[in-house]
Design a protein around this motif. Structure first.
Motif, short mmCIF file in Angstrom:
data_model
loop_
_atom_site.label_atom_id
_atom_site.label_comp_id
_atom_site.label_asym_id
_atom_site.label_seq_id
_atom_site.Cartn_x
_atom_site.Cartn_y
_atom_site.Cartn_z
N LEU A 59 25.21 -19.58 -10.07
CA LEU A 59 25.94 -20.33 -11.08
C LEU A 59 25.55 -19.88 -12.49
O LEU A 59 26.42 -19.65 -13.34
N GLY A 60 24.25 -19.73 -12.71
CA GLY A 60 23.81 -19.25 -14.02
C GLY A 60 24.27 -17.84 -14.30
O GLY A 60 24.65 -17.50 -15.42
N LEU A 61 24.26 -17.00 -13.27
CA LEU A 61 24.71 -15.62 -13.42
C LEU A 61 26.19 -15.55 -13.76
O LEU A 61 26.61 -14.80 -14.66
N LEU A 62 27.00 -16.34 -13.07
CA LEU A 62 28.43 -16.37 -13.35
C LEU A 62 28.71 -16.79 -14.79
O LEU A 62 29.53 -16.19 -15.48
N TYR A 63 28.03 -17.83 -15.22
CA TYR A 63 28.25 -18.31 -16.59
C TYR A 63 27.81 -17.26 -17.61
O TYR A 63 28.52 -17.00 -18.59
N ALA A 64 26.64 -16.66 -17.39
CA ALA A 64 26.13 -15.67 -18.33
C ALA A 64 27.05 -14.46 -18.42
O ALA A 64 27.34 -13.94 -19.50
N LEU A 65 27.53 -14.00 -17.26
CA LEU A 65 28.41 -12.84 -17.25
C LEU A 65 29.75 -13.13 -17.93
O LEU A 65 30.26 -12.31 -18.70
N SER A 66 30.33 -14.30 -17.63
CA SER A 66 31.62 -14.63 -18.24
C SER A 66 31.48 -14.81 -19.75
O SER A 66 32.37 -14.41 -20.51
N ASP A 67 30.37 -15.41 -20.19
CA ASP A 67 30.15 -15.58 -21.62
C ASP A 67 29.95 -14.22 -22.30
O ASP A 67 30.43 -14.00 -23.41
N TRP A 68 29.24 -13.32 -21.62
CA TRP A 68 29.03 -11.98 -22.16
C TRP A 68 30.36 -11.24 -22.32
O TRP A 68 30.63 -10.62 -23.36
N ALA A 69 31.21 -11.31 -21.30
CA ALA A 69 32.51 -10.63 -21.36
C ALA A 69 33.37 -11.22 -22.48
O ALA A 69 34.06 -10.49 -23.20
#
Length: 256
Positions: A59-69
């Motif tokens: 969940l944290g990885l998904l959020y971090a990646l989407s925010d980065w993109a």
């Protein structure tokens, strides 16, 4: 891998459709070689933390990646607008732009002026005071975006918005993704060098080769398929649909 797949599917439920399509997927594509290396090269069977990692960190990885993109896409957006002369939802409303017919745009200006409580710009205003005219069109676009968030009522607009967000964010992560790709290739090359001569029957050699194939396909896609012109085309299509959504409000007012 079925456990990871089920976990990923359940985690995606925490994100709205736009976040998944326009932010998360570009981010995953950007780091695909690194993800392939992680899941193929690390001997997960030797770790009892596998389930913990997939359930807590995903969940944290998904959020971090989407925010980065999203941030990468936002960073390149001003340059894209400058390249085409401005935000499409603004420039297409100009009388000098022929994307939409002038009679429809006249009706849209009149209607939107009543909604944002501003006098609609004249043709002379667009020529002599373009900044003031663009300010009107920016407010009008903001009103339309705010009032077209219902994806069931405006499915075409939503899909075009997702397409633009996807292409913009993918272009934003292009060069970081290729840099990460090169790093993965260097690591895999080092692994092969240390294991030379290769035993092609070993699982490690096969996994490294798979990662290299993923990296090659990844680099080819980003170099040939991720282009500024594709983002510009999506931006213009979304801008056009946003303006055309005014028609639904005009018809709704008449019906009411």
């Amino acid at each position: 891998m079925s456990t990871f797949g089920n976990t990923g599917a359940s985690m995606l439920k925490f994100f709205d459709a736009y976040t998944v399509r326009a932010r998360f997927i570009p981010a995953i594509l950007g780091v695909a070689p690194a993800l392939a290396a992680v899941f193929l090269l690390i001997p997960w069977k030797d770790f009892d933390l596998y389930v913990v990692i997939t359930t807590i960190a995903t969940l944290g990885l998904l959020y971090a990646l989407s925010d980065w993109a999203r941030k990468q896409g936002q960073a390149i957006e001003p340059g894209l607008y400058n390249a085409i002369g401005g935000k499409p939802s603004i420039t297409m409303m100009h009388r000098s732009d022929n994307t939409l017919d002038p009679l429809s745009k006249d009706r849209y200006r009149t209607f939107l002026a009543t909604k944002i409580k501003q006098a609609e710009p004249t043709e002379a205003d667009e020529q002599d005071a373009p900044a003031l005219a663009d300010a009107f069109y920016e407010l009008a676009g903001t009103w339309l975006r705010t009032n077209t968030r219902d994806t069931k009522k405006f499915p075409i607009l939503f899909n075009e918005n997702c397409a633009y967000g996807f292409r913009r964010n993918l272009l934003g992560v292009k060069w970081p993704a290729l840099a990460l790709n090169a790093l993965v290739v260097l690591i895999c090359s080092a692994v092969l060098w240390c294991a030379w001569p290769l035993n092609m029957s070993s699982n490690m050699a096969k996994r490294v080769l798979v990662v290299l194939i993923v990296a090659a396909a990844h680099a080819l896609y980003f170099l040939l398929g991720v282009k500024k012109r594709n983002v510009i085309a999506a931006a213009r299509t979304y801008g056009r649909e946003l303006i055309l959504s005014t028609e639904a409000f005009i018809k709704g007012r008449r019906t009411g």
